[in-house]
Scaffold this active site. Structure first.
Site, PDB file in Angstrom:
ATOM      1  N   ASP A   1       6.565  -5.819   6.481  1.00  0.00           N
ATOM      2  CA  ASP A   1       5.230  -5.221   6.576  1.00  0.00           C
ATOM      3  C   ASP A   1       4.288  -6.133   5.806  1.00  0.00           C
ATOM      4  O   ASP A   1       3.879  -5.857   4.687  1.00  0.00           O
ATOM      5  CB  ASP A   1       5.302  -3.825   5.943  1.00  0.00           C
TER       6      ASP A   1
ATOM      7  N   ASP B   1       0.818  -1.224   0.000  1.00  0.00           N
ATOM      8  CA  ASP B   1       0.000   0.000   0.000  1.00  0.00           C
ATOM      9  C   ASP B   1       0.842   1.260   0.000  1.00  0.00           C
ATOM     10  O   ASP B   1       0.306   2.364  -0.139  1.00  0.00           O
ATOM     11  CB  ASP B   1      -0.986  -0.015   1.177  1.00  0.00           C
TER      12      ASP B   1
ATOM     13  N   ASP C   1       9.053 -11.802  -5.197  1.00  0.00           N
ATOM     14  CA  ASP C   1       8.975 -12.522  -3.924  1.00  0.00           C
ATOM     15  C   ASP C   1      10.034 -11.993  -2.953  1.00  0.00           C
ATOM     16  O   ASP C   1      11.239 -12.145  -3.185  1.00  0.00           O
ATOM     17  CB  ASP C   1       9.196 -14.019  -4.212  1.00  0.00           C
TER      18      ASP C   1
END
Lengths: 283, 283
Positions: free
Chosen positions: A159, A89, A140
Site C-alpha cells: 500500500d 494512514d 524500511d
C-alpha cells in the site's frame, strides 16, 4: 482557479489535474522522507497530500482501503498473518483487522510521521491501531521483506505511494522475489497498480516483474477512486497458487460493515476490460 | 494553473475540479441552445465542452458510449428500434448500430451544431451516420417522445447533458410517463444518471420518478468515466419487464469490436456497491 481556495494535483505525464476546494490548510511538514500536507476540504473531509500527490480523503478512502484488503483476504484460504508495506494512514490495517481469521497484522511504513498525522486528522482510520493483533513498525519495508524468514507471512499488501521516491523499490522484480521467499504456500502479494487508462505500461511491467519473480498466478482488479488520477484505480494480486476462486460464501456472510465492498463487487472487480485483456495478452 | 494551458471544469456543488492540458482552442460558438467549445488536448485527443462541462474526449469516450448502449441492447430480447435522445456527438449512435438486430436508430438532439462540430472534430464517432438504418433529427426530444404513437420504440437511450439547461426536462416523471407510453412491451429507457459518489440523491430521485411513471424494474449500472466528475459514472435502466437476465450468450459472442465492454464487464457493471444498496433500500 485561486490556489488559496483549491488544492490541485497536476499529473504532467497524463496531462490531467484534479482539484478539491479547501477551507483550510491544517498542517505541513517536511518529514525525513516526504513533504506532508493536511487540508480541510469543502466536501471531501480532510485530505492528506504527500509530495504533492493526493493520498487520502475522509470521504472517499473507503474504495481504496476496502479493495486493497478484502479481495485478497477472501481469496486466501486462511489468512493468519498479514503485512502491510506502506499504508501509514492505517486505513488498510483497519480493514485487515475486520477479518476474524487474522491473528497478526504488521504495518511497516518507513515514515512514522504519516501515522502520527493520521492519528490526528484521520482518527477513524486509526481506530484499530490498539487491536492486540496489530503491530506498527516504522522501518524500511523493502529491507523488512528481504530479511524475513521463509514461510512467515500469508498476505503482503503493498500500500505504497507511486513508483517514484521512497516507493520506487517496491515495484521491482527483486522486491517480488523477496516477497516470494517469505510467503507461505498459498501466500500472495497485492499491490496498488495505478490507473489502467493512464498507466497501462506500468501495469504490464509490474505483472512481468511479478511473473519473473516466480508468481505463476496474477489477477488485476479494478475499482473507482475519485482522488487518484483518472478516478479509476487498480490493484494486482500475485500468487504461486491458483487465484481463480475465492471464499465466496464467507464474503457473502462477512461479519463486518463495509461501504463499497461486498461479494458482488468482489466478483465485479475481477472483470477485465476488453482493451486490458488485449494489452496484457494473457501475460 | 495557467488558464491558457489547461481547460478546467469546476463542479462547485461537489467541491471538485478536473483539468486537461490543452494545446489549442480549436473552436467556440454560441449555438441557439448552448455554448460549445472544442479543444485539442495534450493527451486526451480532442475535447468537446458544452456550457463549461466536459462532454467528450477522443481518448476516453468509449467507456460512456459503450456502457450507454451495449448493456441495454443485450438486455432487450429483440431491439429493432432505438431512439437516442441527445447524443449529438453520434458516439452512442455508432455503438447502437453495431448490433445486427437494430433496424432503425433515430438520434434526436435539439442542437444540430453539436453534430456538425462532431463531424469535424470527432469524425470517428460519426462514421456510422451514413448507415441506412440511421436517422438524425434536430428537434426537441421531449416533444418527440410526447407525440410518439404507442408501441413505436424498443429502447430509448437518454444521452443528455446534466439536469440543468436544455436537458432538465429529461429527468422528470412526466418525461418517463411519455417514454412508458410509446415503448413496446419489453421496452426500456436507459439514462445517464451521474456519479453515485457525488449525486446519490439525484439517482434516488430519478429512480423514484421512473417507478412512479410505471416502470416496475430498475437497474443502475456503474462504469469508469475519467472526464466526468469523480471519474465514476452510472446509467439507470427502467423497464416494465424483468431486467434480471440479459442475452449473455449473444454478448459473449458479440460480432463487433469494443474497447471496454464485454460480457464480464456487463455483469460487473450490475454489481451494486454496499452504500448504494443501502441508500436505495430496494427502491
Amino acid at each position: 482557479m485561486n490556489p488559496t481556495e483549491w488544492f490541485t494535483e497536476q499529473v504532467p505525464a497524463a496531462g490531467t489535474a484534479f482539484s478539491l476546494k479547501i477551507k483550510n490548510k491544517l498542517h505541513e511538514e517536511q518529514s525525513e522522507f516526504q513533504f506532508l500536507e493536511m487540508y480541510e476540504t469543502e466536501t471531501f473531509g480532510n485530505l492528506m497530500v504527500i509530495d504533492g500527490c493526493t493520498m487520502v480523503s475522509t470521504r472517499d478512502n473507503f474504495f481504496y482501503h476496502e479493495m486493497m484488503s478484502h479481495p485478497a483476504l477472501y481469496t486466501h484460504p486462511n489468512p493468519k498473518t498479514v503485512w502491510i508495506i506502506g499504508g501509514g494512514d492505517c486505513g488498510t490495517l483497519r480493514e485487515v483487522l475486520k477479518h476474524p481469521l487474522v491473528e497478526h497484522a504488521v504495518q511497516i511504513d518507513i515514515d512514522e510521521r504519516v501515522t502520527r498525522l493520521a492519528e490526528i486528522y484521520f482518527p477513524e482510520l486509526c481506530e484499530s491501531n490498539g487491536d492486540p493483533r496489530a503491530e506498527l513498525k516504522f522501518i524500511d519495508g523493502i529491507k523488512w521483506v528481504k530479511d524475513a524468514a521463509p514461510n512467515s507471512v500469508d498476505i503482503i499488501i503493498v500500500d505504497s505511494t507511486d513508483p517514484v521516491g521512497p516507493a520506487e523499490g517496491l515495484f521491482s522484480a527483486a522486491f517480488y522475489r523477496d516477497c516470494a521467499a517469505c510467503l507461505t504456500e498459498n501466500g500472495m502479494v497485492i499491490q496498488q497498480s495505478e490507473s489502467a487508462l493512464l498507466h497501462l505500461k506500468l501495469i504490464g511491467e509490474m505483472r512481468d516483474a511479478m511473473s519473473s519473480a516466480g508468481f505463476g498466478h496474477l489477477q488485476t482488479l479494478f475499482f473507482p477512486q475519485c482522488l487518484y488520477p483518472s478516478g479509476w484505480w487498480s490493484a494486482t494480486i500475485a500468487s504461486k497458487a491458483d487465484l481463480s476462486k475465492f471464499r465466496e460464501h464467507d464474503s457473502a456472510n462477512k461479519p463486518f460493515e463495509t461501504v463499497y465492498y461486498n461479494v458482488d463487487i468482489h466478483k465485479a472487480s475481477l472483470a477485465q476490460p476488453e482493451f486490458f485483456k488485449k494489452a496484457m495478452a494473457l501475460k
